[in-house]
Design an enzyme around this catalytic site. Structure first.
Site, PDB file in Angstrom:
ATOM      1  N   HIS A 133      16.786  28.714   3.106  1.00 34.19           N
ATOM      2  CA  HIS A 133      16.156  29.813   2.367  1.00 34.19           C
ATOM      3  C   HIS A 133      16.163  31.097   3.197  1.00 34.19           C
ATOM      4  CE1 HIS A 133      13.751  31.708  -0.665  1.00 34.19           C
ATOM      5  NE2 HIS A 133      12.771  31.971   0.188  1.00 34.19           N
ATOM      6  N   ARG A 170      10.689  27.568   2.210  1.00 38.06           N
ATOM      7  CA  ARG A 170      10.137  28.830   1.715  1.00 38.06           C
ATOM      8  C   ARG A 170       8.897  29.258   2.500  1.00 38.06           C
ATOM      9  NH1 ARG A 170      10.459  27.228  -4.559  1.00 38.06           N
ATOM     10  NH2 ARG A 170      10.307  25.167  -3.617  1.00 38.06           N
ATOM     11  N   ALA A 178      12.403  28.671 -12.334  1.00 36.16           N
ATOM     12  CA  ALA A 178      13.356  29.508 -13.085  1.00 36.16           C
ATOM     13  C   ALA A 178      12.718  30.763 -13.679  1.00 36.16           C
ATOM     14  CB  ALA A 178      14.067  28.700 -14.181  1.00 36.16           C
ATOM     15  N   LYS A 218      11.770  43.534  -8.009  1.00 37.94           N
ATOM     16  CA  LYS A 218      10.665  42.888  -8.719  1.00 37.94           C
ATOM     17  C   LYS A 218       9.448  42.763  -7.813  1.00 37.94           C
ATOM     18  CE  LYS A 218      11.715  38.044  -7.691  1.00 37.94           C
ATOM     19  NZ  LYS A 218      10.805  37.886  -6.591  1.00 37.94           N
ATOM     20  N   ASP A 234       0.815  -1.221   0.000  1.00 39.72           N
ATOM     21  CA  ASP A 234       0.000   0.000   0.000  1.00 39.72           C
ATOM     22  C   ASP A 234       0.848   1.269   0.000  1.00 39.72           C
ATOM     23  OD1 ASP A 234       1.013  -0.064   2.519  1.00 39.72           O
ATOM     24  OD2 ASP A 234      -0.891   0.233   3.565  1.00 39.72           O
ATOM     25  N   ASP A 255      21.278  33.009  -6.432  1.00 41.11           N
ATOM     26  CA  ASP A 255      20.094  32.730  -5.620  1.00 41.11           C
ATOM     27  C   ASP A 255      20.356  31.457  -4.826  1.00 41.11           C
ATOM     28  OD1 ASP A 255      17.597  33.256  -4.621  1.00 41.11           O
ATOM     29  OD2 ASP A 255      16.606  33.355  -6.575  1.00 41.11           O
ATOM     30  N   ARG A 274       6.085  40.269  -7.171  1.00 42.82           N
ATOM     31  CA  ARG A 274       5.573  38.931  -7.480  1.00 42.82           C
ATOM     32  C   ARG A 274       4.053  38.936  -7.259  1.00 42.82           C
ATOM     33  NH1 ARG A 274       7.976  33.888  -7.548  1.00 42.82           N
ATOM     34  NH2 ARG A 274       9.871  34.489  -6.430  1.00 42.82           N
TER      35      ARG A 274
END
EC number: 2.7.6.1
Length: 316
Positions: free
Chosen positions: A136, A102, A230, A198, A43, A224, A200
């Site tokens: 991150h 993140r 990307a 930028k 399973d 980064d 988002r």
């Protein structure tokens, strides 16, 4: 294999997320990987058997929580439980890539902080230490109540670019959040920095706005921690070229490269994408623009230093 490591109380185990990296780390240290089998019931439930005694040993388990993220986390949790019940002295989780990193704060109302949840689960399972690479957000270290060694990918990436002897370089952050990382790289390469401002509109969709800094006629290196779909990095590269950059290189520690990432990079202005092997890269994601560097020597050194109770901070 290099010279054998002299102390049999150091045990190294690999789960399924990045076997090649684990073998490389074991080779650098001079160890055989510990014997364990990971199988599944019909399973889909995971079963783990440790096939050698680890009683009283300091055990290091290598597992990146990359795709399939949830399977890899569950595999790790079951392994930690097995080690705890087999009387390991310490259980050290070596996680080159920390999944769910993140989700490290509440950006909107009613959102989870999943990076903290994962930390809680690992500790509850029985982990006694974490070794990880380029979180991150560095403050995720504070989500743990156990010791955590946070290694950096910047020196490995910077060393590669030093060998290329590029002229007139600028290190570029693709957003405001990456400025500290960009500054570390710039200090090593003795170069100025630029920042891409930028906005988002929604997750995995990036919109480039302004470039802060002089990039006219320069060789730009975008840096980064993670490249996922990307979108950010390719939009940034194209914007740099449109605004007068001579050529653009990109680099990151964790090549998640999901969805349209490979196609986007292939068709972008990025001349070369430099990554590490913190995440195992399947064959279909290899391409001519890709250069992969190894984090095995860095992680191997950290493991030996932890085991021998030496300072790890020299590696930062």
């Amino acid at each position: 294999m290099s010279n054998l490591y002299p102390n049999h109380k150091l045990k190294l185990f690999s789960l399924n997320s990045n076997r090649a990296l684990s073998e490389e780390i074991a080779d650098v240290i001079g160890l055989e990987l510990g014997k364990c089998s990971v199988s599944r019931f019909s399973d889909g439930e995971i079963q783990i058997n440790i096939e050698e005694s680890i009683r009283g040993c300091d055990v290091f388990v290598i597992q990146s929580t990359s795709l399939p993220v949830n399977d890899n986390i569950m595999e790790l949790l079951i392994m930690i439980d097995a080690l705890k019940r087999a009387s390991a002295r310490t259980i050290n989780v070596v996680m080159p890539y920390y999944g769910y990193a993140r989700q490290d704060r509440k950006a909107r109302s009613r959102e989870p902080i999943t990076a903290k949840l994962v930390a809680n689960i690992l500790e509850t399972a029985g982990a006694t230490r974490m070794i990880t690479l380029d979180l991150h957000a560095p403050q995720i270290q504070g989500f743990f109540d156990i010791p955590i060694d946070h290694l950096m990918g910047v020196p490995i990436l910077a060393e590669y670019f030093q060998t290329k002897n590029l002229d007139d370089i600028v290190i570029v952050s693709p957003d405001h959040g990456g400025v500290v990382r960009t500054r570390k790289m710039a200090d090593r390469l003795k170069a100025p920095i630029a920042i891409i401002d930028k906005r988002r509109p929604k997750p995995n969709v990036a919109e480039v706005m302004n470039i802060i800094g002089n990039i006219q006629g320069k060789t730009c290196i975008l840096i980064d921690d993670i490249i996922d779909t990307a979108g950010t990095i390719t939009l940034a590269a194209n914007a740099l070229v449109e605004n007068g950059a001579k050529e653009v290189y990109a680099c990151c520690t964790h090549p998640v490269l999901s969805g349209p990432a490979i196609e986007r990079i292939q068709h972008s202005k990025i001349k070369e994408l430099v990554i590490t092997n913190s995440i195992a890269l399947p064959e279909d994601k290899h391409m001519d623009k890709l250069v992969q560097l190894s984090v095995a020597p860095l992680i191997a050194e950290a493991i030996v230093r932890v085991f021998e109770h030496k300072s790890v901070s020299v590696l930062f």
